[in-house]
Design a protein around this motif. Structure first.
Motif, mmCIF file in Angstrom:
data_model
loop_
_atom_site.group_PDB
_atom_site.id
_atom_site.type_symbol
_atom_site.label_atom_id
_atom_site.label_comp_id
_atom_site.label_asym_id
_atom_site.label_seq_id
_atom_site.Cartn_x
_atom_site.Cartn_y
_atom_site.Cartn_z
ATOM 1 N N GLY A 73 0.705 -1.411 -0.194
ATOM 2 C CA GLY A 73 0.006 -0.052 0.132
ATOM 3 C C GLY A 73 1.066 1.290 -0.104
ATOM 4 N N ASP A 74 0.084 2.465 0.418
ATOM 5 C CA ASP A 74 1.006 3.648 0.385
ATOM 6 C C ASP A 74 1.779 3.663 1.518
ATOM 7 O OD1 ASP A 74 -0.548 4.909 -1.575
ATOM 8 O OD2 ASP A 74 -2.329 5.259 -0.146
ATOM 9 N N GLY A 75 2.000 2.748 2.602
ATOM 10 C CA GLY A 75 2.795 2.930 3.517
ATOM 11 C C GLY A 75 4.181 2.063 2.773
ATOM 12 N N THR A 76 3.978 1.188 1.977
ATOM 13 C CA THR A 76 5.065 0.373 1.587
ATOM 14 C C THR A 76 5.994 1.298 0.775
ATOM 15 O OG1 THR A 76 3.685 -1.559 1.614
ATOM 16 C CG2 THR A 76 5.705 -1.852 0.436
ATOM 17 N N LEU A 77 5.190 1.906 0.047
ATOM 18 C CA LEU A 77 5.898 2.887 -1.225
ATOM 19 C C LEU A 77 6.474 4.166 -0.470
ATOM 20 C CD1 LEU A 77 6.027 4.188 -3.894
ATOM 21 C CD2 LEU A 77 4.066 5.422 -3.637
ATOM 22 N N HIS A 78 5.750 4.592 0.856
ATOM 23 C CA HIS A 78 6.492 5.390 1.518
ATOM 24 C C HIS A 78 8.021 5.101 2.253
ATOM 25 C CE1 HIS A 78 6.769 8.651 4.792
ATOM 26 N NE2 HIS A 78 7.164 7.828 5.618
ATOM 27 N N GLU A 79 7.889 3.791 2.467
ATOM 28 C CA GLU A 79 9.128 3.302 3.159
ATOM 29 C C GLU A 79 10.264 3.184 1.927
ATOM 30 O OE1 GLU A 79 9.009 -0.141 5.583
ATOM 31 O OE2 GLU A 79 7.164 0.813 6.678
ATOM 32 N N ALA A 80 9.641 2.603 0.860
ATOM 33 C CA ALA A 80 10.591 2.371 -0.424
ATOM 34 C C ALA A 80 11.361 3.462 -0.833
ATOM 35 C CB ALA A 80 9.832 1.608 -1.354
ATOM 36 N N GLY A 101 -2.994 -1.865 -0.799
ATOM 37 C CA GLY A 101 -3.406 -1.589 0.276
ATOM 38 C C GLY A 101 -4.943 -1.021 0.601
ATOM 39 N N SER A 102 -4.643 -0.476 1.867
ATOM 40 C CA SER A 102 -6.088 0.075 2.508
ATOM 41 C C SER A 102 -6.443 1.162 2.039
ATOM 42 C CB SER A 102 -5.891 0.408 4.054
ATOM 43 O OG SER A 102 -5.299 -0.834 4.835
ATOM 44 N N GLY A 103 -5.573 2.117 1.706
ATOM 45 C CA GLY A 103 -6.139 3.552 0.933
ATOM 46 C C GLY A 103 -5.729 3.705 -0.463
ATOM 47 N N ASN A 104 -4.511 3.306 -0.982
ATOM 48 C CA ASN A 104 -3.997 3.483 -2.321
ATOM 49 C C ASN A 104 -4.356 4.726 -2.796
ATOM 50 O OD1 ASN A 104 -3.450 0.621 -2.312
ATOM 51 N ND2 ASN A 104 -5.643 0.180 -2.663
ATOM 52 N N ASP A 105 -4.144 5.833 -1.988
ATOM 53 C CA ASP A 105 -4.455 7.142 -2.388
ATOM 54 C C ASP A 105 -3.259 7.939 -3.424
ATOM 55 O OD1 ASP A 105 -6.881 8.003 -0.934
ATOM 56 O OD2 ASP A 105 -5.591 8.200 0.865
ATOM 57 N N PHE A 106 -2.232 7.171 -3.116
ATOM 58 C CA PHE A 106 -0.992 7.747 -4.112
ATOM 59 C C PHE A 106 -1.435 7.371 -5.756
ATOM 60 C CE2 PHE A 106 2.634 7.757 -6.943
ATOM 61 C CZ PHE A 106 2.880 9.009 -6.760
ATOM 62 N N ALA A 107 -1.962 6.164 -5.653
ATOM 63 C CA ALA A 107 -2.672 5.635 -7.117
ATOM 64 C C ALA A 107 -3.663 6.662 -7.671
ATOM 65 C CB ALA A 107 -3.117 4.232 -6.846
ATOM 66 N N ARG A 108 -4.634 6.757 -6.804
ATOM 67 C CA ARG A 108 -5.637 7.648 -7.052
ATOM 68 C C ARG A 108 -5.160 9.164 -7.599
ATOM 69 N NH1 ARG A 108 -7.895 5.422 -2.976
ATOM 70 N NH2 ARG A 108 -9.852 4.159 -3.316
ATOM 71 N N MET A 112 -3.363 6.331 -11.484
ATOM 72 C CA MET A 112 -2.910 4.945 -11.676
ATOM 73 C C MET A 112 -3.994 4.126 -11.606
ATOM 74 S SD MET A 112 0.552 3.985 -9.592
ATOM 75 C CE MET A 112 0.723 2.517 -10.495
ATOM 76 N N ALA A 113 -4.199 2.935 -12.387
ATOM 77 C CA ALA A 113 -5.492 1.995 -12.113
ATOM 78 C C ALA A 113 -5.371 1.505 -10.773
ATOM 79 C CB ALA A 113 -5.148 0.865 -13.470
ATOM 80 N N LEU A 114 -6.577 1.237 -9.982
ATOM 81 C CA LEU A 114 -6.751 0.856 -8.830
ATOM 82 C C LEU A 114 -6.602 -0.639 -8.919
ATOM 83 C CD1 LEU A 114 -9.147 3.545 -7.281
ATOM 84 C CD2 LEU A 114 -6.548 3.197 -7.139
#
Length: 319
Positions: A73-80, A101-108, A112-114
């Motif tokens: 999710g967004d948290g994994t992207l944040h850490e990476a 992930g739970s929110g996927n706000d960066f994809a929105r 990006m496709a959800l």
């Protein structure tokens, strides 16, 4: 351009959804003859360490052919991305993610496709990196600094995230693809316990003091909390931060604000204050919850400088 992917898999993202889907994702990668290395994120902040160690192994040259792919999710992207930016590079390693992930706000926010299958096509069929805006922060009290792709929040939204992350209902809701409802369920409870606090906002030569701040969100794109459009006009290409400050309303005004939020008309409310800038300085002389891309910062005082910079991402939203 042919690239190799360094995949960081967070099997726990989306309450285990990412781990469940990994065999299908691997099948798609293998069918497309994608070259990749796999690393498993095993504990909180492990992806920071994995991506930082990976970046140290890759020469800082203009023609390296690696992309870091966060599966979570967004948290994994944040850490990476925080691991990739630990050490300065003249030629940053592009990053991307599968939104599971739970929110996927960066994809929105990025367009990006959800659906992960479609997002994977946008990633593996991409031919070049594109620079997009990310936020940067420097918190002077605890001497923490880093970057964020979505938002840095203080107060109500951060308290909601803290409570939702501890909620047993979130696991069930995530499994049924209704993760955003866990935030809504926590919001009502948090409202009664969240008091107003003093906030000072410095933007350029302007200084504003809010004695009854309630929600403070500095965002890179429109969304937070699993699709809530807090800053409708924000984009990841406008080179600006969007700061929304909401003073604590009574319960009926809160409901009215929520209704206006649904129709993206909340920014005209008297209780809502909106800034656009390349840098903001926020101070909170009281212990409040904070969050970064949905990851808890804990309760603390704040003296934080927030800016905007760019970073190369590897996905093609036209696919």
């Amino acid at each position: 351009m042919s690239v190799q992917f360094y995949i960081i898999l967070n099997e726990h993202a989306g309450s285990g959804h990412a781990g469940t889907l990994w065999p299908e994702i691997k099948e798609q990668l293998d069918a497309a003859q994608v070259s990749y290395q796999l690393a498993i994120s095993e504990y909180p902040n492990h992806a920071i360490l994995l991506s930082e160690q990976f970046a140290k192994r890759i020469p800082d040259t203009p023609h390296q052919d690696w992309v870091v792919l966060a599966v979570g999710g967004d948290g994994t992207l944040h850490e990476a991305i925080n691991g990739l930016t630990q050490l300065p590079r003249q030629y940053p390693i592009p990053v991307t993610y599968l939104p599971i992930g739970s929110g996927n706000d960066f994809a929105r926010g990025a367009g990006m496709a959800l659906k992960w299958e479609d997002a994977l096509k946008q990633i593996i069929q991409c031919t070049h990196a594109t620079d997009y805006d990310i936020g940067s922060y420097d918190e002077t009290i605890k001497q923490e600094r880093g970057v964020f792709t979505n938002n840095l929040g203080i107060g109500f939204d951060a308290a909601i995230i803290s409570q939702a992350n501890q909620s047993k209902a979130k696991v069930w809701l995530n499994k049924h693809h209704m993760g955003s409802l866990s935030y809504l369920a926590s919001a009502l409870d948090v409202y009664y316990n969240q008091t107003g606090f003093t906030l000072t906002v410095h933007v350029g030569n302007q200084r504003d003091i809010y004695p009854n701040a309630f929600l403070v969100t500095t965002t890179n794109h429109p969304y937070f909390g699993g699709g809530v459009g807090i800053a409708p006009g924000a984009t990841i290409t406008d080179h600006k931060l969007h700061l929304v400050v909401i003073e604590k309303p009574n319960f009926f005004k809160l409901l009215w604000l929520a209704l206006r939020l649904i129709f993206k008309r909340h920014l005209t409310s008297k209780a809502v204050h909106y800034y656009q800038a390349t840098q903001v300085h926020l101070t909170v002389p009281a212990i409040e919850y904070g969050q970064l891309d949905g990851e808890e910062m804990g309760g603390r005082f704040f003296d934080v400088y927030v800016g905007v910079k760019s970073y190369p991402f590897w996905f093609d939203i036209t696919i």
